[in-house]
Design a protein around this motif. Structure first.
Motif, PDB file in Angstrom:
ATOM      1  N   ALA A   1      13.273  14.776   2.770  1.00  0.00           N
ATOM      2  CA  ALA A   1      11.819  14.943   2.821  1.00  0.00           C
ATOM      3  C   ALA A   1      11.110  13.589   2.856  1.00  0.00           C
ATOM      4  N   LEU A   2       9.826  13.670   3.146  1.00  0.00           N
ATOM      5  CA  LEU A   2       8.942  12.502   3.094  1.00  0.00           C
ATOM      6  C   LEU A   2       8.068  12.666   1.849  1.00  0.00           C
ATOM      7  N   HIS A   3       8.224  11.732   0.909  1.00  0.00           N
ATOM      8  CA  HIS A   3       7.456  11.826  -0.345  1.00  0.00           C
ATOM      9  C   HIS A   3       5.976  11.567  -0.042  1.00  0.00           C
ATOM     10  N   HIS A   4       5.097  12.402  -0.611  1.00  0.00           N
ATOM     11  CA  HIS A   4       3.686  12.115  -0.323  1.00  0.00           C
ATOM     12  C   HIS A   4       2.750  12.256  -1.509  1.00  0.00           C
ATOM     13  N   ALA A   5       3.143  12.916  -2.563  1.00  0.00           N
ATOM     14  CA  ALA A   5       2.172  13.081  -3.643  1.00  0.00           C
ATOM     15  C   ALA A   5       2.896  13.370  -4.951  1.00  0.00           C
TER      16      ALA A   5
ATOM     17  N   GLY B   1       5.162   7.709   1.045  1.00  0.00           N
ATOM     18  CA  GLY B   1       5.884   7.335   2.260  1.00  0.00           C
ATOM     19  C   GLY B   1       7.353   7.064   2.051  1.00  0.00           C
ATOM     20  N   SER B   2       7.823   7.244   0.818  1.00  0.00           N
ATOM     21  CA  SER B   2       9.241   6.989   0.540  1.00  0.00           C
ATOM     22  C   SER B   2      10.116   8.099   1.103  1.00  0.00           C
TER      23      SER B   2
ATOM     24  N   ILE C   1      11.577   9.671  22.742  1.00  0.00           N
ATOM     25  CA  ILE C   1      11.242   8.373  22.121  1.00  0.00           C
ATOM     26  C   ILE C   1      12.291   7.334  22.515  1.00  0.00           C
ATOM     27  N   GLU C   2      11.812   6.282  23.178  1.00  0.00           N
ATOM     28  CA  GLU C   2      12.741   5.285  23.716  1.00  0.00           C
ATOM     29  C   GLU C   2      13.167   4.252  22.677  1.00  0.00           C
ATOM     30  N   GLN C   3      12.278   3.959  21.746  1.00  0.00           N
ATOM     31  CA  GLN C   3      12.591   2.921  20.765  1.00  0.00           C
ATOM     32  C   GLN C   3      13.792   3.341  19.922  1.00  0.00           C
ATOM     33  N   LYS C   4      14.675   2.384  19.681  1.00  0.00           N
ATOM     34  CA  LYS C   4      15.861   2.717  18.885  1.00  0.00           C
ATOM     35  C   LYS C   4      15.476   3.110  17.455  1.00  0.00           C
ATOM     36  N   TRP C   5      14.561   2.333  16.880  1.00  0.00           N
ATOM     37  CA  TRP C   5      14.148   2.615  15.498  1.00  0.00           C
ATOM     38  C   TRP C   5      12.636   2.796  15.430  1.00  0.00           C
ATOM     39  N   VAL C   6      12.205   3.804  14.684  1.00  0.00           N
ATOM     40  CA  VAL C   6      10.771   3.979  14.431  1.00  0.00           C
ATOM     41  C   VAL C   6      10.564   4.068  12.914  1.00  0.00           C
ATOM     42  N   VAL C   7       9.316   3.868  12.498  1.00  0.00           N
ATOM     43  CA  VAL C   7       9.005   3.897  11.063  1.00  0.00           C
ATOM     44  C   VAL C   7       8.245   5.174  10.734  1.00  0.00           C
ATOM     45  N   VAL C   8       8.651   5.796   9.622  1.00  0.00           N
ATOM     46  CA  VAL C   8       7.969   7.008   9.159  1.00  0.00           C
ATOM     47  C   VAL C   8       7.246   6.669   7.857  1.00  0.00           C
ATOM     48  N   THR C   9       6.016   7.095   7.748  1.00  0.00           N
ATOM     49  CA  THR C   9       5.288   6.947   6.476  1.00  0.00           C
ATOM     50  C   THR C   9       4.273   8.085   6.374  1.00  0.00           C
ATOM     51  N   ASN C  10       3.403   8.018   5.382  1.00  0.00           N
ATOM     52  CA  ASN C  10       2.388   9.061   5.248  1.00  0.00           C
ATOM     53  C   ASN C  10       1.160   8.760   6.104  1.00  0.00           C
ATOM     54  N   ALA C  11       0.484   9.824   6.525  1.00  0.00           N
ATOM     55  CA  ALA C  11      -0.783   9.648   7.242  1.00  0.00           C
ATOM     56  C   ALA C  11      -1.831   9.071   6.290  1.00  0.00           C
TER      57      ALA C  11
ATOM     58  N   CYS D   1       0.823  -1.213   0.000  1.00  0.00           N
ATOM     59  CA  CYS D   1       0.000   0.000   0.000  1.00  0.00           C
ATOM     60  C   CYS D   1       0.856   1.262   0.000  1.00  0.00           C
ATOM     61  N   GLY D   2       2.135   1.098   0.251  1.00  0.00           N
ATOM     62  CA  GLY D   2       2.986   2.286   0.299  1.00  0.00           C
ATOM     63  C   GLY D   2       4.354   1.935   0.836  1.00  0.00           C
ATOM     64  N   SER D   3       5.151   2.955   1.022  1.00  0.00           N
ATOM     65  CA  SER D   3       6.497   2.758   1.543  1.00  0.00           C
ATOM     66  C   SER D   3       6.632   3.486   2.876  1.00  0.00           C
ATOM     67  N   GLY D   4       7.713   3.191   3.550  1.00  0.00           N
ATOM     68  CA  GLY D   4       8.043   3.878   4.788  1.00  0.00           C
ATOM     69  C   GLY D   4       9.535   3.737   4.990  1.00  0.00           C
ATOM     70  N   PHE D   5      10.051   4.242   6.081  1.00  0.00           N
ATOM     71  CA  PHE D   5      11.481   4.063   6.300  1.00  0.00           C
ATOM     72  C   PHE D   5      11.813   4.155   7.786  1.00  0.00           C
ATOM     73  N   LEU D   6      12.943   3.533   8.105  1.00  0.00           N
ATOM     74  CA  LEU D   6      13.380   3.509   9.502  1.00  0.00           C
ATOM     75  C   LEU D   6      14.194   4.755   9.816  1.00  0.00           C
ATOM     76  N   ILE D   7      13.956   5.264  10.984  1.00  0.00           N
ATOM     77  CA  ILE D   7      14.760   6.387  11.443  1.00  0.00           C
ATOM     78  C   ILE D   7      14.978   6.203  12.940  1.00  0.00           C
ATOM     79  N   ARG D   8      16.093   6.719  13.427  1.00  0.00           N
ATOM     80  CA  ARG D   8      16.407   6.519  14.836  1.00  0.00           C
ATOM     81  C   ARG D   8      15.419   7.311  15.697  1.00  0.00           C
ATOM     82  N   GLY D   9      14.865   6.652  16.699  1.00  0.00           N
ATOM     83  CA  GLY D   9      13.875   7.298  17.566  1.00  0.00           C
ATOM     84  C   GLY D   9      14.411   8.592  18.163  1.00  0.00           C
ATOM     85  N   ALA D  10      15.673   8.543  18.623  1.00  0.00           N
ATOM     86  CA  ALA D  10      16.266   9.717  19.268  1.00  0.00           C
ATOM     87  C   ALA D  10      16.422  10.884  18.294  1.00  0.00           C
ATOM     88  N   ASP D  11      16.502  10.570  17.000  1.00  0.00           N
ATOM     89  CA  ASP D  11      16.619  11.650  16.005  1.00  0.00           C
ATOM     90  C   ASP D  11      15.276  12.340  15.789  1.00  0.00           C
TER      91      ASP D  11
END
Lengths: 582, 315
Positions: free
Chosen positions: A543-547, A531-532, A400-410, A385-395
């Motif tokens: 940036a976060l690609h969205h459209a 979400g790329s 944010i305690e988790q080492k890695w979180v995922v970013v995508t589009n709403a 359905c889309g893409s996302g990517f990992l980024i460090r939680g602290a960044d």
């Protein structure tokens, strides 16, 4: 036409004499409009305009120009000049706008510009679009005409293309596992086309090397051919000798010599030639490198698992990504990333490349490395359905305690009912499955919780944590500033195009403009899903690609729309997270 | 937006825009893509003060970037004859230091073998030891001698019929005006990056020109600032304990050198440009490839230089 221009210029002259600035502006606008509307009547200016549109991947403008040309051609008393006709088609071809070639070439031919070169380019575009039978039909008629007119040059080119059509038919049939006898005949026809031209005149090394490539392929596929074809090894040696004795070699000679060395199993020499080929990047474009890469992957079946093959393939991919409009597809990310990393660490390879080319290779390798953090967002059934990517939680935020979180589009993942009921509909977090193809394509992750979300009308971003730990290294550096506009800056989108099929594609885009939080960029082909991550030229997360769309509103108060992709500046997303989480 | 003001060095150059484009490309090769990082740039271009017309934009930069390989840059030294006694004494002393009157033991095309041992142990680079063919070394040194003299002594020079400049006055104005333009309404760090003779000009302006704007940080590359004939002739008087241009350089000064760069004669300068008696200039050694170590493009392709510049720009 000329009369109209003269009339307008006379009016400007009169207005100037009267010091009437407003009138001058009004007539000047009319003059610009008139020239734009009638651009096709001036072949040289038309070619220039088309090149500008294609140089900025402005597909709608290219379409508009081609439509205007078609209208003009139908009202024209004489055929359009050959030189410009040829250039128009070849220029469209370099940007892979094959459908526009067909549209224009068809009218050119109907209105009298039916030189063999034009018909050949018409047929070639059909082959490029996969209309093999139609293309072959045009080529067969052209072959007869060339024979009748004793046009040896075009005859050789036409037969070469016929060989290419039959080669494609063979490859398609082989891929479909058709009965051996049908497949064999197609291969034999293709070899005949190429070998016939080469036998008539050995200057046609392109035909010669394709003969060699197909004979080798037949051997590899255990496909016995009729006797009477030349020996692949001898032909490869002759071609190589011919190229090395040339006083002046060109881009294609390097690629051809590289292929000849493949036939001779001399991989170090093949690499040397491909190094020369990739070094001539001033004279090549992404189209050339993509064609060679395809030939090496599909016909020669070079394999990333073999070091000597991987060296050549990665070198070509690096050159391709460096070119404007380059698009590198990664079908087996685990293997590709590993072989590229091994090559980067290989001192001998570094020495072979030399300092500058090694830097280009490192740059490409860094791009591949970024792909390792890209995720595919799927529904419960496993549909992309889309893409996302990992980024460090602290960044993202110190809390944010988790080492890695995922970013995508709403608009891809959101628990907000408004997002779920809009089109395209966002998936609720508990229905999402996340895969990282470059790590383990069979392992799926589920969402733990959504840490931040901003609706599609604002920053179109969801940041979430995962239920289980994901093994990942090398966090993305985050760009602190936006790149400069107007300096031919490129941005790179890494995603899962069209929801699946290929694992990843890395697309080169031209940066068009930015106005926080929006960043606009344009690629020659569609690509990159929602979400790329979007990277700047240094592979920093931008940036976060969205459209994307044909009619994006321009930024910074500029009137009108243009075709563009749109991303949201990541620093603005971080600011919004900081504002919300404190 | 952060900004870099470049200033080029000795000998003729391609047109301004092309030179700037090349320098940006060299830095990108070294890993620092300024435009991608949102850094704007400008170039103080003074080659047209000394030369009639620029080098062709598509020329082979490997050989001509610093004026090598072009007969026009093999400077005649006739201009020395009519100089006042004091200037003549400077030229003689500098000429002796540069050493280009020494005859080649093996003819003009003789190039000494690469230096053995530790380059760092060299006190100052000796003309005879520079591993370049004699005729090239001589051209470089002659060009350096002319540029340094004309600048430091504010010589009158006519690059083209109908145009005459007081060299120092004119180039100082070019530098200061560019800096004023670059500092106007700007946020973010502003760094001056100078190469070769450009380091002499930029230092002189930052230290000695009253209306020169301040900058955030300073970088000198392949600099002849360590040569005593150069710093002893800065006006007003040079005092090594207070030679750092503290009034106009708020942050660091990084000096990048290659020990076999014939222009960066006394390459390490932290002892010559102290701040209140403290050695604060960061001398960064790099090792450029090939024989010709003075090329700007080789320096800019160095990762160490790019890392320093990136830090100075807070990227």
């Amino acid at each position: 036409m000329a009369g109209n221009i003269k009339g307008l210029l006379d009016q400007i002259d009169a207005a100037a004499r009267a010091y009437d600035v407003t009138e001058i502006e009004i007539i000047s606008r009319k003059l610009v409009e008139h020239v734009r509307e009638n651009i096709a009547t001036h072949p040289k200016s038309f070619v220039k305009e088309l090149k500008i549109a294609l140089g900025t991947f402005d597909r709608p403008r290219a379409e508009e120009l081609c439509s205007k040309l078609a209208v003009h051609l139908r009202s024209r008393a004489t055929p359009y000049p050959f030189a410009e006709s040829k250039t128009i088609l070849s220029t469209l071809r370099r940007k892979r706008y094959f459908d526009l070639i067909i549209e224009v070439a068809d009218v050119l031919i109907q209105t009298g510009q039916d030189e063999p070169n034009i018909r050949r380019q018409y047929a070639q575009a059909m082959l490029d679009l996969g209309y093999i039978t139609a293309g072959l039909g045009v080529l067969q008629i052209l072959e007869q005409d060339c024979l009748e007119e004793d046009n040896d040059v075009e005859l050789a080119e036409t037969r070469g293309l016929m060989g290419r059509a039959r080669k494609q038919m063979y490859m398609d049939a082989a891929a479909d596992k058709r009965p051996g006898v049908i497949i064999r005949q197609r291969l034999e026809d293709a070899v005949s086309d190429y070998a016939g031209v080469y036998a008539a005149k050995q200057d046609h090394i392109w035909h010669g090397i394709n003969t060699v490539a197909l004979l080798e392929r037949a051997k590899r596929d255990k496909m016995p051919l009729s006797k009477g074809f030349p020996n692949a090894t001898t032909t490869a040696k002759t071609i190589l000798k011919r190229i090395t004795s040339k006083k002046k070699t060109d881009l294609w000679d390097y690629a051809t010599a590289g292929e000849a060395c493949l036939a001779l199993k001399d991989y170090p020499q093949a690499l040397e030639w491909i190094l020369k080929y990739t070094q001539e990047n001033k004279y090549a474009d992404s189209f050339e490198y993509a064609s060679t890469l395809r030939q090496f992957e599909e016909v020669w079946k070079l394999d990333d698992d073999k070091k000597e093959h991987a060296q050549i393939l990665h070198l070509l991919r690096a050159a391709l990504l460096r070119q404007e409009g380059g698009r590198v597809e990664i079908e087996n990310p685990t293997r590709n990333l590993a072989t590229a990393a091994a090559l980067e660490a290989d001192k001998q390879f570094e020495q072979i490349l030399g300092k500058e080319r090694y830097k280009t290779f490192q740059w490409y390798r860094m791009g591949l490395d970024r792909a390792a953090g890209v995720a595919q967002i799927c529904d419960r059934a496993g549909n992309g359905c889309g893409s996302g990517f990992l980024i460090r939680g602290a960044d993202v935020h110190p809390s944010i305690e988790q080492k890695w979180v995922v970013v995508t589009n709403a608009h891809v993942i959101s628990n907000d009912l408004a997002e779920q009921s809009s089109m395209p509909a966002a998936l609720p977090a508990d229905e999402v499955r996340i895969r990282f193809e470059a790590k383990d394509p069979n392992k799926e992750f589920e969402v733990d919780k959504i840490l931040f979300s901003s609706p599609r009308t604002e920053l179109d971003c969801t940041i979430l944590s995962l239920q289980s730990l994901v093994e990942h290294e090398n966090p993305y550096p985050i760009a602190k500033r936006l790149p400069l506009v107007g300096k031919n800056q490129r941005v790179y989108v890494i995603g899962h195009p069209r929801g699946g099929g290929l694992c990843y594609s890395i697309d080169d885009n031209l940066l068009l403009d930015h106005e926080k939080p929006k960043v606009h960029y344009r690629a020659p082909t569609e690509g990159g899903s929602s979400g790329s991550p979007v990277f700047n030229q240094q592979w920093d997360l931008l940036a976060l690609h969205h459209a994307g769309g044909m009619n994006m509103e321009r930024l910074n108060g500029k009137a009108g729309t243009y075709p563009a992709n749109e991303g949201l500046y990541f620093q603005n997303i971080l600011d919004a997270v900081a504002a919300k989480l404190g | 937006m952060p900004h870099v003001t470049f200033i080029h060095g000795i000998a003729n150059k391609p047109p301004k825009e092309k030179l700037l484009e090349n320098w940006e490309a060299y830095l990108a090769q070294g890993g620092l893509d300024l435009a991608a990082g949102g850094v704007s740039t400008s170039m103080v271009y003074w080659a047209d003060v000394m030369y009639a017309e620029p080098v062709a934009p598509d020329a082979d930069f490997e050989s001509v970037e610093e004026g090598l390989g072009t007969a026009a840059t093999d400077e005649e030294l006739a201009w020395v004859e009519d100089l006042p006694a004091k200037e003549k004494a400077f030229v003689e002393s500098f000429r002796e230091k540069l050493g280009f009157d020494i005859e080649s033991p093996e003819g003009d095309h003789y190039a000494p073998p690469p230096l053995e041992g530790n380059e760092d142990e060299l006190e100052a680079l000796n003309f005879e030891a520079i591993p370049l063919p004699w005729f090239i070394k001589r051209r470089v040194m002659k060009a350096l001698l002319k540029d340094v003299h004309h600048y430091l002594f504010n010589a009158k020079f006519s690059p083209r019929p109908g145009e005459e400049y007081q060299v120092q006055d004119h180039i100082r104005r070019l530098f200061v005006d560019q800096l004023k333009q670059d500092t106007a309404n700007r946020e973010g760090p502003h760094v001056v990056v100078s190469h070769s003779m450009g380091t002499v000009i930029s230092y002189d302006c930052l230290k000695n020109v009253p209306d020169c704007p301040s900058i955030s940080a300073y970088m000198t590359v392949g600099s002849p600032l360590g040569i005593s004939e150069v710093h002893d002739n800065f006006k007003p008087n040079y005092d090594k304990r207070d030679a750092f241009p503290s009034d106009r350089v708020a942050g660091d000064w990084v000096n990048v050198y290659d020990r076999l760069d014939p222009v960066a004669f006394d390459a390490r300068i932290k002892n010559d440009y102290q701040k209140g008696g403290n050695q604060v200039v960061i001398d960064e050694k790099v090792r450029n490839s090939g024989k010709w170590r003075h090329s700007s493009y080789k320096y800019y392709g160095q990762q160490a230089l790019c890392n320093h510049l990136s830090k100075l720009l807070t990227l």
